[in-house]
Design an enzyme around this catalytic site. Structure first.
Site, mmCIF file in Angstrom:
data_model
loop_
_atom_site.group_PDB
_atom_site.id
_atom_site.type_symbol
_atom_site.label_atom_id
_atom_site.label_comp_id
_atom_site.label_asym_id
_atom_site.label_seq_id
_atom_site.Cartn_x
_atom_site.Cartn_y
_atom_site.Cartn_z
ATOM 1 N N ARG A 94 -7.848 -4.764 3.266
ATOM 2 C CA ARG A 94 -7.323 -3.788 2.320
ATOM 3 C C ARG A 94 -8.351 -2.673 2.131
ATOM 4 N NH1 ARG A 94 -2.639 -1.990 0.236
ATOM 5 N NH2 ARG A 94 -2.620 -1.833 -2.008
ATOM 6 N N THR A 367 4.963 1.223 6.124
ATOM 7 C CA THR A 367 4.311 -0.090 6.155
ATOM 8 C C THR A 367 5.050 -0.903 7.202
ATOM 9 O OG1 THR A 367 3.697 0.078 3.845
ATOM 10 C CG2 THR A 367 3.673 -2.139 4.758
ATOM 11 N N THR A 385 -0.520 -1.319 6.570
ATOM 12 C CA THR A 385 0.062 -0.124 5.957
ATOM 13 C C THR A 385 -0.883 1.063 5.915
ATOM 14 O OG1 THR A 385 1.233 0.638 3.968
ATOM 15 C CG2 THR A 385 -0.675 -0.751 3.601
ATOM 16 N N ASN A 387 0.365 3.059 3.464
ATOM 17 C CA ASN A 387 1.119 3.270 2.220
ATOM 18 C C ASN A 387 2.349 4.131 2.479
ATOM 19 O OD1 ASN A 387 1.755 2.694 -0.380
ATOM 20 N ND2 ASN A 387 0.628 4.397 -1.253
ATOM 21 N N ASP A 409 -1.737 3.126 -4.973
ATOM 22 C CA ASP A 409 -1.448 1.734 -5.367
ATOM 23 C C ASP A 409 -2.279 1.293 -6.570
ATOM 24 O OD1 ASP A 409 0.590 1.246 -3.630
ATOM 25 O OD2 ASP A 409 -0.551 0.028 -2.227
ATOM 26 N N SER A 438 -1.989 -4.805 -4.088
ATOM 27 C CA SER A 438 -0.940 -4.668 -3.076
ATOM 28 C C SER A 438 0.244 -5.558 -3.427
ATOM 29 C CB SER A 438 -1.506 -5.087 -1.723
ATOM 30 O OG SER A 438 -0.511 -5.057 -0.728
ATOM 31 N N SER A 439 1.373 -5.281 -2.789
ATOM 32 C CA SER A 439 2.520 -6.199 -2.861
ATOM 33 C C SER A 439 2.742 -6.900 -1.525
ATOM 34 C CB SER A 439 3.795 -5.431 -3.225
ATOM 35 O OG SER A 439 3.651 -4.799 -4.469
ATOM 36 N N GLY A 458 8.191 -2.532 2.276
ATOM 37 C CA GLY A 458 9.185 -2.240 1.241
ATOM 38 C C GLY A 458 8.590 -2.013 -0.130
ATOM 39 N N GLY A 459 7.286 -1.712 -0.200
ATOM 40 C CA GLY A 459 6.666 -1.379 -1.485
ATOM 41 C C GLY A 459 6.841 -2.521 -2.468
HETATM 42 O O1 DON Z 1 0.205 -2.515 -0.420
HETATM 43 C C1 DON Z 1 1.285 -2.201 -0.908
HETATM 44 O O2 DON Z 1 1.901 -2.911 -1.674
HETATM 45 C C2 DON Z 1 1.911 -0.870 -0.515
HETATM 46 N N1 DON Z 1 0.886 0.039 -0.093
HETATM 47 C C3 DON Z 1 2.952 -1.102 0.539
HETATM 48 C C4 DON Z 1 3.720 0.159 0.845
HETATM 49 C C5 DON Z 1 5.023 -0.069 1.475
HETATM 50 O O3 DON Z 1 5.449 -1.182 1.712
HETATM 51 C C6 DON Z 1 5.806 1.159 1.782
HETATM 52 N N2 DON Z 1 7.033 0.798 2.411
HETATM 53 N N3 DON Z 1 8.100 0.697 2.194
#
Ligand code: DON
Length: 557
Positions: A94, A367, A385, A387, A409, A438-439, A458-459
């Site tokens: 990360r 991502t 990712t 991001n 984030d 992060s997620s 997917g954030g």
């Molecule tokens: O680490 C995270 O949770 C985010 N940076 C992930 C971003 C992401 O999945 C964007 N996509 N849909």
């Protein structure tokens, strides 16, 4: 206030995990977001590499063919299972905040969060971790030198390829920001405009960068001339990085989070991802119900209530484990979950507390996740990712890659939502050297006869998509079905059940609304799930890549 009632039995399945090492699949499965990346992984296997070398090859190839989603300017979380000693490891690559980070720089004159600063250009970029992660994996777990595992990515970059519609759409969507930075425009635009179908993307700069990494490992990126080039490029564009920010960067080996759910053993991402803890909370709550015995509307209701409670704790407690004390044992305890379960009304939605000012969580389809099983039974679940789409859209001249915009984030302003509508507080505040929460939720699902490797971008929705994928796998579905299933999501705030079209029937929507849920159908598809699985009884491997996305590629051979 909370009644601690234990429903059901949590079976301990760790014995199952150890049985796993005695058997081997004999062949391999890889599912990733791009055919060329999946092929790069098989090329590493054909050269005598294992799943970990294949992961390095896939990750590097994705840097070249899917730079809108991840790359060497970003970071990732790599969950590994080494079959020879049944060891599970998470490589935390990360990104970290640079030492000069200042939360105030992300606010406008009125004190509101200025998203241009947290999404675009040098202030959005955290110190990249991806390269250190790949070098660590190759040196500690792989069998091939980096010159071999990075070779497919270098070749694709030099020979060029025709980007798919997702890549072209990402360039078009980000073209205004790309135009601010000459090296970004030179790399991603075709004579100054967003390229169209048929354009061949050649990137000799990234091939040279990968060559340096292959020859010198971390020193080729985090130290010396290349590091100086990164610092000069970021600072010339208005950022504030130092050589020490780069030389201090370290990928970390962390113990994965592991817990049991109704006879299945789940191995997943610990902090600095919120994914594993929120997943454990949700599954610990759901473990007390026999979901097969309730009608679908009530099943959705119970799952949504578990999501609401998991995401509330995410906002309240979670951050970088090297800086923040977190009540992890409490949050992941079945007793805590029993208390939360007791607070769920069987057929009424619990309204989420309202926090000031929130956004609807918009999907930003970037991502990437890939899953690998090799012939020896080694497993890799990797989510990586930059991001948002094409990260911060800033290419430092001569490097061939975009920097991430991972600073978004962090909870840059406490209680104010980020790009995914997620809120946080001091636990996830931007501080020098910290990793943003992060997620990303790369996960293994281990049962007596079947093993699944799962994850998705997917954030904020990553964790709930992985939850639904795990439940479908446990119900016996195969990867191709799991990745295709319509999805739904609740993240505490906003207090809405969002759903892909087709996730709920009209009657189910009515039933959920009658329970007090607000349901919002989304017109866009979510995620890009890539799953592989191994049925140890039949000896068969399976691979599924999200049918929503044309470029995905799940292959068994
Ligand atoms: O680490 C995270 O949770 C985010 N940076 C992930 C971003 C992401 O999945 C964007 N996509 N849909």
């Amino acid at each position: 206030m909370k009644k601690c009632i234990l429903f059901g039995v949590l079976a301990v399945a760790s014995a199952l995990a150890s049985a796993q090492s005695t058997q081997k699949p004999g062949h391999a499965a890889i599912a990733s977001a791009h055919k060329l990346a999946t092929e790069a992984g098989f090329e590493a296997l054909a050269q005598g590499g294992n799943a970990f070398d294949a992961a390095v090859a896939v990750a590097a190839a994705l840097s070249v063919v899917e730079p809108q989603s991840s790359g060497i300017g970003g970071g990732g979380l790599f969950l590994l299972h080494q079959a020879s000693d049944s060891k599970d490891i998470m490589i935390d690559a990360r990104e970290t905040a640079p030492a000069a980070v200042d939360a105030k720089q992300y606010l406008d004159a009125k004190g509101d969060l200025d998203q241009d600063k947290s999404w675009n250009g040098p202030s959005a970029a955290a110190i990249p971790g991806e390269v250190a992660g790949l070098v660590w994996i190759a040196q500690h777990y792989g069998k091939l030198p980096l010159s071999k595992s990075l070779a497919p990515a270098m070749r694709i970059a030099r020979e060029g390829f025709q980007p798919d519609a997702r890549f072209l759409d990402a360039i078009s969507e980000r073209s205004e920001v790309i135009k601010r930075y000459p090296a970004s425009a030179a790399l991603y635009l075709d004579h100054g405009v967003a390229p169209r179908t048929g354009w061949t993307f050649v990137n000799p700069d990234i091939a040279r960068t990968l060559e340096l990494i292959a020859a010198q490992g971390n020193d080729g990126f985090y130290r010396g001339q290349f590091a100086q080039r990164l610092v000069d490029g970021i600072n010339a564009a208005g950022g504030n990085w130092s050589l020490k920010d780069l030389s201090d960067y370290q990928a970390k080996e962390r113990e994965p989070l592991a817990f049991d759910y109704r006879g299945w053993h789940i191995v997943t991402a610990p902090p600095p991802s919120s994914g594993g803890i929120v997943l454990a909370e949700m599954l610990n709550i759901l473990g007390g119900y026999d979901l097969a015995k309730v009608d679908r509307a009530h099943r959705i209701h119970l799952i949504v209530e578990s999501m609401r409670r998991g995401y509330r704790d995410r906002a309240a407690y979670l951050g970088d484990p090297d800086f923040v004390q977190m009540p992890i044992a409490e949050l992941t305890s079945p007793l805590y979950a029993a208390g939360l379960r007791a607070s769920i009304h069987p057929d009424k939605a619990t309204p989420s507390d309202l926090l000031p000012g929130y956004l609807n969580a918009a999907e930003r389809p970037h991502t990437t996740h890939f899953s690998i099983i090799d012939a020896d039974g080694n497993l890799v679940a990797a989510t990586q990712t930059v991001n948002l789409s094409l990260g911060d859209a800033l290419v430092v001249p001569g490097t061939g890659f975009v920097m991430n915009d991972e600073m978004d984030d962090f909870a840059l302003k406490a209680g104010t939502p980020n790009a995914f509508g997620l809120v946080g507080n001091e636990a996830n505040a931007p501080k020098a050297g910290r990793r943003p929460l992060s997620s990303m939720t790369p996960t293994f699902v281990i049962g007596a006869d079947r093993i699944g490797v799962i994850g998705t971008p997917g954030g904020s929705r990553i964790i709930t998509m992985v939850l639904e994928g795990i439940l479908a796998f446990i119900d016996g579905e195969l990867p191709a079905q799991i990745v295709a299933n319509p999805r739904y999501h609740h993240q505490y705030l906003p207090d809405v059940v969002s759903a892909e079209s087709g996730a709920f029937s009209k009657d189910e929507v009515k039933a959920l609304e009658a329970m007090g849920h607000k349901v919002n159908e989304s017109s866009h598809p979510w995620g890009f799930m890539n799953v592989v699985s191994w049925d140890r009884k039949s000896g068969k491997l399976y691979a599924g890549s999200d049918s929503r996305r044309a470029s995905g590629s799940g292959v068994v051979k």
